[in-house]
Scaffold this motif. Structure first.
Motif, short mmCIF file in Angstrom:
data_model
loop_
_atom_site.label_atom_id
_atom_site.label_comp_id
_atom_site.label_asym_id
_atom_site.label_seq_id
_atom_site.Cartn_x
_atom_site.Cartn_y
_atom_site.Cartn_z
N GLY A 35 -31.29 23.31 32.62
CA GLY A 35 -30.13 22.43 32.71
C GLY A 35 -29.46 22.23 31.36
N GLY A 36 -30.28 22.16 30.30
CA GLY A 36 -29.73 22.03 28.96
C GLY A 36 -28.89 23.23 28.56
N ALA A 37 -29.33 24.42 28.95
CA ALA A 37 -28.57 25.63 28.65
C ALA A 37 -27.23 25.63 29.37
CB ALA A 37 -29.38 26.87 29.03
N ALA A 38 -27.20 25.13 30.60
CA ALA A 38 -25.94 25.06 31.35
C ALA A 38 -24.98 24.08 30.68
CB ALA A 38 -26.21 24.64 32.79
N ILE A 39 -25.51 22.95 30.25
CA ILE A 39 -24.67 21.96 29.55
C ILE A 39 -24.16 22.55 28.23
CG2 ILE A 39 -24.70 19.73 28.38
CD1 ILE A 39 -26.71 18.85 30.62
N GLN A 58 -36.70 16.88 29.29
CA GLN A 58 -37.68 17.90 28.88
C GLN A 58 -36.97 19.17 28.40
OE1 GLN A 58 -38.41 17.13 32.64
NE2 GLN A 58 -39.06 15.16 31.88
N LEU A 59 -36.02 19.02 27.48
CA LEU A 59 -35.27 20.18 27.01
C LEU A 59 -36.14 21.16 26.22
CD1 LEU A 59 -31.95 18.51 25.84
CD2 LEU A 59 -32.39 19.71 27.97
N GLY A 60 -37.06 20.64 25.43
CA GLY A 60 -37.90 21.48 24.60
C GLY A 60 -37.09 22.29 23.60
N ASP A 61 -37.76 23.24 22.98
CA ASP A 61 -37.12 24.06 21.94
C ASP A 61 -36.03 24.98 22.50
OD1 ASP A 61 -38.79 22.93 20.05
OD2 ASP A 61 -40.27 24.53 20.18
N THR A 62 -36.23 25.49 23.71
CA THR A 62 -35.24 26.39 24.30
C THR A 62 -33.93 25.66 24.58
OG1 THR A 62 -37.02 27.69 25.28
CG2 THR A 62 -34.82 28.01 26.18
N GLY A 63 -34.02 24.46 25.13
CA GLY A 63 -32.82 23.66 25.38
C GLY A 63 -32.15 23.25 24.09
N THR A 79 -21.48 13.00 18.69
CA THR A 79 -22.82 12.44 18.79
C THR A 79 -23.61 13.21 19.84
OG1 THR A 79 -22.00 10.24 18.24
CG2 THR A 79 -24.17 10.35 19.24
N LEU A 80 -24.77 13.68 19.45
CA LEU A 80 -25.68 14.38 20.35
C LEU A 80 -27.04 13.71 20.22
CD1 LEU A 80 -26.37 16.70 22.28
CD2 LEU A 80 -26.76 18.14 20.26
N ASP A 81 -27.50 13.06 21.27
CA ASP A 81 -28.76 12.31 21.26
C ASP A 81 -29.80 13.07 22.06
OD1 ASP A 81 -30.85 10.53 21.60
OD2 ASP A 81 -29.55 8.79 21.91
N LEU A 82 -30.82 13.56 21.36
CA LEU A 82 -31.87 14.35 21.99
C LEU A 82 -33.26 13.73 21.81
CD1 LEU A 82 -30.71 17.89 20.82
CD2 LEU A 82 -30.33 16.81 23.04
N LEU A 83 -33.33 12.46 21.53
CA LEU A 83 -34.63 11.82 21.34
C LEU A 83 -35.48 11.98 22.60
CD1 LEU A 83 -33.66 8.50 19.55
CD2 LEU A 83 -35.05 10.33 18.61
N GLY A 84 -36.77 12.19 22.39
CA GLY A 84 -37.71 12.24 23.50
C GLY A 84 -37.59 13.46 24.38
N ARG A 92 -36.15 21.98 16.01
CA ARG A 92 -35.45 21.27 14.92
C ARG A 92 -34.80 22.25 13.96
NH1 ARG A 92 -39.39 17.67 16.16
NH2 ARG A 92 -41.01 18.49 14.81
N ALA A 93 -35.46 23.39 13.72
CA ALA A 93 -34.87 24.41 12.84
C ALA A 93 -33.59 24.96 13.46
CB ALA A 93 -35.88 25.53 12.59
N ALA A 94 -33.60 25.21 14.76
CA ALA A 94 -32.40 25.71 15.44
C ALA A 94 -31.28 24.66 15.36
CB ALA A 94 -32.70 26.05 16.89
N LEU A 95 -31.62 23.40 15.57
CA LEU A 95 -30.62 22.33 15.50
C LEU A 95 -30.06 22.19 14.08
CD1 LEU A 95 -32.45 19.75 17.76
CD2 LEU A 95 -30.27 20.88 18.29
N THR A 96 -30.92 22.34 13.10
CA THR A 96 -30.47 22.28 11.71
C THR A 96 -29.47 23.39 11.43
OG1 THR A 96 -32.52 21.26 10.98
CG2 THR A 96 -31.23 22.41 9.30
N GLN A 97 -29.76 24.61 11.90
CA GLN A 97 -28.83 25.72 11.71
C GLN A 97 -27.52 25.46 12.45
OE1 GLN A 97 -28.94 28.33 9.64
NE2 GLN A 97 -30.77 27.30 8.87
N GLY A 98 -27.60 24.91 13.64
CA GLY A 98 -26.40 24.58 14.39
C GLY A 98 -25.53 23.59 13.65
N LEU A 99 -26.17 22.58 13.06
CA LEU A 99 -25.42 21.59 12.28
C LEU A 99 -24.79 22.23 11.05
CD1 LEU A 99 -27.73 18.45 12.47
CD2 LEU A 99 -25.40 18.64 13.34
#
Length: 129
Positions: A35-39, A58-63, A79-84, A92-99
């Motif tokens: 679902g995260g990939a679709a979003i 439950q997005l995990g690393d793939t989401g 704003t992108l809230d992915l807590l929990g 986190r490394a992928a998100l850092t690169q995205g940012l």
């Protein structure tokens, strides 16, 4: 659930669907990486959504990686809230690169477990803040 997230993503990515929605709260909906990939795919075309809260799913690393790939393309999200979401160091490394690549919106703020103070902006990730 993923089926709902996929249907919502289709509407978000549509030119006639939910194009003018500016905030979306999807807390605790059982959304996984699918679902995260679709979003994330919808974020490639949707340029209106400013706040996306997908906390406690439950997005995990793939989401997380899918959402990170949308960051450089999307010009609206601030704003992108992915807590929990069970995101590890790899996510986190992928998100850092995205940012870091998010030249479109330098004010994108990411909330995720494991980041100091649990938020980063793309300017901070580029050393511009």
């Amino acid at each position: 659930c993923d089926e709902g997230a996929i249907a919502l993503a289709e509407a978000l990515g549509s030119k006639v669907g939910l194009g003018v929605v500016e905030a979306l709260d999807l807390w605790e909906n059982g959304i996984t990486a699918k679902g995260g990939a679709a979003i994330a795919q919808a974020l490639h075309t949707n340029q209106f959504l400013r706040t996306l809260e997908i906390r406690n799913n439950q997005l995990g690393d793939t989401g997380a990686a899918a959402l990170a790939a949308a960051m450089p393309v999307n010009r609206a999200l601030s704003t992108l809230d992915l807590l929990g979401n069970g995101i590890s160091d790899a996510g986190r490394a992928a998100l850092t690169q995205g940012l870091r690549k998010s030249a479109a919106n330098p004010y994108l703020v990411l909330f995720e477990d494991g980041f100091t103070h649990q938020q980063r902006t793309s300017w901070e990730m580029k050393g511009m803040a």
